[in-house]
Design a protein around this motif. Structure first.
Motif, short mmCIF file in Angstrom:
data_model
loop_
_atom_site.label_atom_id
_atom_site.label_comp_id
_atom_site.label_asym_id
_atom_site.label_seq_id
_atom_site.Cartn_x
_atom_site.Cartn_y
_atom_site.Cartn_z
N GLY A 1 0.82 -1.21 0.00
CA GLY A 1 0.00 0.00 0.00
C GLY A 1 0.85 1.26 0.00
O GLY A 1 0.56 2.23 -0.71
N PHE A 2 1.92 1.27 0.79
CA PHE A 2 2.83 2.42 0.79
C PHE A 2 3.54 2.55 -0.56
O PHE A 2 3.78 3.66 -1.04
N LEU A 3 3.86 1.44 -1.17
CA LEU A 3 4.44 1.45 -2.50
C LEU A 3 3.47 2.11 -3.48
O LEU A 3 3.87 2.94 -4.31
N TYR A 4 2.21 1.78 -3.38
CA TYR A 4 1.20 2.39 -4.24
C TYR A 4 1.12 3.90 -4.00
O TYR A 4 1.02 4.68 -4.95
N ASP A 5 1.19 4.32 -2.75
CA ASP A 5 1.15 5.75 -2.45
C ASP A 5 2.35 6.48 -3.05
O ASP A 5 2.22 7.59 -3.55
N GLY A 6 3.51 5.85 -2.98
CA GLY A 6 4.70 6.47 -3.59
C GLY A 6 4.56 6.61 -5.09
O GLY A 6 4.89 7.66 -5.67
N ILE A 7 4.05 5.58 -5.73
CA ILE A 7 3.86 5.65 -7.17
C ILE A 7 2.73 6.60 -7.52
O ILE A 7 2.76 7.26 -8.56
N ARG A 8 1.74 6.73 -6.65
CA ARG A 8 0.66 7.70 -6.88
C ARG A 8 1.22 9.12 -6.94
O ARG A 8 0.77 9.92 -7.76
#
Length: 107
Positions: free
Chosen positions: A22-29
């Protein structure tokens, strides 16, 4: 057959793995917002899929030797959902504030 305690530990590890994804997704977001071109969004989506799959595979390997169990999938999905609807909102606010302040200094 794993004991119930070992399965609970594996579930907790998968939950943690989902939070990391989920944090990975936030970074890519954040990258998707910074580069809104259609090709860049597609590239970032592909990058997320590769990194999330690799993270989940590594998580499975470390937790139980790579065996895929339903409770591992459920734990990772619940962890990602928990991160997106719980932890992610303050993270996005903090990142948005930081990006606005940074752009104001440049402008």
């Amino acid at each position: 057959m794993n004991s119930a305690l070992a399965q609970a530990c594996e579930f907790a590890g998968a939950l943690y793995c989902g939070i990391v994804i989920g944090f990975l997704y936030d970074g890519i977001r954040l990258l998707r917002v910074a580069f809104p071109q259609r090709w860049a969004v597609a590239a970032f989506d592909a990058l997320f899929c590769v990194l999330a799959g690799a993270a989940f595979a590594l998580c499975l390997y470390r937790l139980n030797g790579g065996e895929l169990r339903l409770y591992d999938i459920a734990g990772a999905v619940l962890g990602a959902i928990w991160e997106q609807f719980g932890v992610s909102r303050p993270f996005r606010r903090m990142a948005g504030t930081w990006l606005r302040r940074r752009s104001e200094r440049k402008g």
